[in-house]
Design a protein around this motif. Structure first.
Motif, PDB file in Angstrom:
ATOM      1  N   CYS A 155       0.785  -0.816  -0.094  1.00  0.00           N
ATOM      2  CA  CYS A 155       0.473  -0.212   0.069  1.00  0.00           C
ATOM      3  C   CYS A 155       1.216   1.278   0.448  1.00  0.00           C
ATOM      4  CB  CYS A 155      -1.325   0.089   1.214  1.00  0.00           C
ATOM      5  SG  CYS A 155      -2.213  -1.205   1.165  1.00  0.00           S
ATOM      6  N   GLU A 195      -5.192   4.538   6.825  1.00  0.00           N
ATOM      7  CA  GLU A 195      -4.541   5.155   5.464  1.00  0.00           C
ATOM      8  C   GLU A 195      -3.965   6.186   5.706  1.00  0.00           C
ATOM      9  OE1 GLU A 195      -9.087   3.589   5.142  1.00  0.00           O
ATOM     10  OE2 GLU A 195      -8.100   4.574   6.827  1.00  0.00           O
ATOM     11  N   ILE A 206      -0.701   5.356   6.237  1.00  0.00           N
ATOM     12  CA  ILE A 206      -0.381   5.142   4.307  1.00  0.00           C
ATOM     13  C   ILE A 206       0.165   6.354   4.127  1.00  0.00           C
ATOM     14  CG2 ILE A 206      -1.091   4.155   2.197  1.00  0.00           C
ATOM     15  CD1 ILE A 206      -2.983   2.077   3.923  1.00  0.00           C
ATOM     16  N   GLU A 254      -8.859   4.246  -2.361  1.00  0.00           N
ATOM     17  CA  GLU A 254      -8.429   3.161  -3.079  1.00  0.00           C
ATOM     18  C   GLU A 254      -8.349   3.458  -4.433  1.00  0.00           C
ATOM     19  OE1 GLU A 254      -7.303  -0.089  -3.335  1.00  0.00           O
ATOM     20  OE2 GLU A 254      -8.081   0.275  -1.974  1.00  0.00           O
ATOM     21  N   LEU A 311      -4.605   4.880  -4.656  1.00  0.00           N
ATOM     22  CA  LEU A 311      -3.984   3.705  -4.815  1.00  0.00           C
ATOM     23  C   LEU A 311      -3.528   2.805  -6.127  1.00  0.00           C
ATOM     24  CD1 LEU A 311      -4.520   1.811  -0.951  1.00  0.00           C
ATOM     25  CD2 LEU A 311      -2.650   3.209  -1.842  1.00  0.00           C
TER      26      LEU A 311
END
Length: 611
Positions: A46, A74, A77, A152, A155
């Motif tokens: 990630c 999150e 990340i 998402e 990513l």
């Protein structure tokens, strides 16, 4: 040389080594009320995607990327993605006022911002057009006037970019050096605009490695994290957890910490003193609610815990009778308290504000040792800390290896070492005032705190340099020791000592309302609402007696000559506390000016009448 044996010089090196071997459940977090996990290799993937996603958004080395969000996986990340992209991140408190959010984004030159959810976006929407933002990445779905990139999707965009340039990520991550800017931490401050503290990879890494040696964390152990990642204390603690590869649980919020402690059953937990105070107060409230016998038993047990801890913490012999009573108290009350906190606590660490000495003894005597540390955003943050091998209650520990401390002539604490900031962003004058280069070439940070070192090298903080009160008679008074003494009372929730340019010191007190209601019921004091209760003569008399009881050792000029009871708790949202729960004395003085003026007028009128 194997990758896991490579020297660690940056946070990127730390992260690579932490995730080189897989570990299931490295990070644990709740989604939809259920615990979910992220393994070491899943986290690495990630972060790889996030770094490449930022690169695809034209974020380059040295650029600043904002994070405006509550704690989440999150958040971690995004932070690690920024670092491995070669950029620096700018964390912003989720509770920061919109105008201050605007100021930080403008001052740091942020063009890409991670944001948590619709509520956060709606809160700051009106100030965003005044900034240079060109991209918004949302952790949760958001309806916005401009384009918002879902996390998402962001990513996946990074994964696509990585597939076309498979060698780029390693190049970006390895191009970072110890001197590279890692983050701009904007200090909350109590007055004026916040300042951006420039911390390099080397600054933060030095603090993490120091703390790793002290904490002695084992990979088989568990930690619970709840303090905001936007604060340097918990941010560096997360890096520590990664470095130690402990199983880390992310608490949902401060409201759920008690439940999350029971679920995660951590060995290690960091907090600010305010939460420890609330834990203790809540335990006393529950005991009161269970009846007079349970309340008396709890008071007896905690008093024994204090007595036992004062001796045990200094390795003094425990009298046989005290030892027997302490074991009995442990069986009846103290062990149940430990169980309520998960039952496996080995280390509690307190930072961010002064830990009341009495509270430290209670926790220590209950088998829940709190190790108090000291530091600032400007020092990444650790300057000194107690630890399981050496813990002197009342102190903030010895300066950590590689960190030097000296006391200036006016009592101010100065610190030097590899953890000291590079300076304040775009603030050369403030940087010059805070960082002093001596003839030997060492750079010393002026902390703004007053303190002293004892004969064994343990550091003690007595107050903030700017918080010292000066009465109209010219006497200087340090408010924090008085406040910490008064908070030993089970009836006192919060207290702010006042008296600057006044004839004598006084205090604004926020009562522990549940305890006060129980007292009112016991004494058959009738009232319609809390405001009326706080005006009852018997209640005023109670608090005056509590103040006298817990301030008996103060010098005569330090003793409080008056009190005013406040109905509402001081909070971050109302502007009276900083995001790290420190009191904004100027704000409190201004907000309660009428209350303070009336208090002093009444006391001076009483004095004149007696004369």
């Amino acid at each position: 040389m194997a990758l896991t044996e490579a020297p660690i010089t940056t946070l990127n090196d730390l992260f690579r080594q932490a995730t080189a071997a897989d570990k299931s459940g490295l990070l644990n977090f709740k989604k939809g009320g259920q615990w979910q996990t992220l393994s070491a290799h899943e986290l690495a993937e990630c972060v790889h995607a996030a770094a490449m996603g930022l690169y695809a958004l034209d974020v380059r080395a040295g650029d600043r990327v904002g994070i405006l969000a509550e704690n989440s996986v999150e958040w971690i990340i995004a932070d690690l993605g920024v670092l491995n992209c070669g950029a620096a991140d700018v964390p912003i408190y989720a509770t920061q006022a919109p105008k201050q959010v605007q100021y930080i984004l403008q001052d740091a030159g942020v063009e890409v911002l991670f944001i948590s959810n619709q509520a956060q976006y709606d809160r700051v929407r009106d100030v965003l057009p005044a900034t240079k933002l060109r991209a918004l990445i949302a952790f949760e779905p958001i309806q916005a006037s401009g384009r918002v990139l879902p996390f998402e999707e962001f990513l996946n965009w990074g994964r696509a970019a990585a597939s076309t340039e498979p060698e780029l990520y390693e190049s970006l991550s390895h191009s970072v050096t110890a001197d590279s800017l890692a983050t701009l931490i904007y200090t909350s401050g109590t007055t004026g605009d916040p300042k951006g503290v420039m911390l390099s990879h080397g600054n933060l890494l030095a603090s993490v490695l120091i703390n790793h040696r002290d904490a002695e964390l084992k990979e088989s152990e568990t930690a619970l994290s709840f303090l905001p990642f936007s604060h340097i204390f918990e941010r560096s603690t997360i890096y520590l957890y990664l470095h130690a590869r402990v199983t880390t649980y992310l608490a949902e919020s401060i409201e759920t910490v008690a439940a999350n402690l029971r679920e995660a059953r951590p060995h290690f937990f960091t907090s600010v003193p305010r939460l420890f105070e609330k834990m203790y107060a809540k335990t006393l409230e529950k005991a009161e609610a269970s009846g007079k016998l349970t309340a008396a038993l709890a008071e007896w047990s905690f008093d024994l815990a204090r007595q036992w801890a004062r001796l045990a913490s200094e390795n003094k012999p425990i009298p046989a009778l005290l030892g027997f009573k302490h074991k009995l108290a442990d069986k009846l009350i103290l062990s149940k308290w430990r169980a309520a906190l998960g039952g496996r606590i080995r280390v509690l660490v307190a930072g961010g504000a002064a830990l009341p000495e009495d509270l430290a003894y209670v926790f220590y005597g209950a088998g829940l040792p709190i190790y108090q540390g000291y530091g600032l955003s400007e020092s990444s943050p650790t300057i000194s800390c107690n630890n399981p091998r050496e813990n002197r209650i009342g102190s903030v520990g010895r300066p950590r290896p590689g960190v030097s401390v000296r006391i200036a002539e006016d009592g101010e604490i100065l610190a030097a070492g590899p953890n000291i900031m590079q300076g304040y962003y775009n603030r050369p004058d403030e940087t010059a005032a805070a960082l002093e280069t001596h003839a030997e070439g060492r750079v010393w940070l002026h902390t703004g705190d007053i303190g002293h070192l004892d004969a064994d090298g343990f550091l003690y903080i007595t107050d903030r340099k700017k918080d010292l009160l000066k009465t109209s008679g010219g006497k200087y008074i340090a408010p924090q020791p008085i406040e910490n003494a008064l908070k030993r009372s089970r009836f006192i929730n919060q207290v702010v000592v006042i008296g600057d340019d006044r004839k004598f010191p006084a205090a604004l007190i926020v009562p522990q309302m549940e305890m006060l209601k129980s007292y009112a019921e016991l004494k058959h004091i009738k009232y319609a609402d809390p405001r009326e209760l706080l005006t009852q003569p018997q209640i005023i008399d109670l608090f005056e007696r509590q103040v006298a009881k817990f301030s008996g050792e103060l010098a005569q000029y330090e003793k409080l000559k008056g009190i005013a009871l406040l109905e509402k708790e001081l909070t971050i949202e109302s502007g009276e506390l900083t995001p790290t729960l420190k009191v904004k004395r100027r704000v409190v003085n201004e907000k309660y000016r009428a209350v303070i003026d009336r208090l002093y007028a009444e006391k001076e009128a009483q004095h004149a009448a007696r004369a």
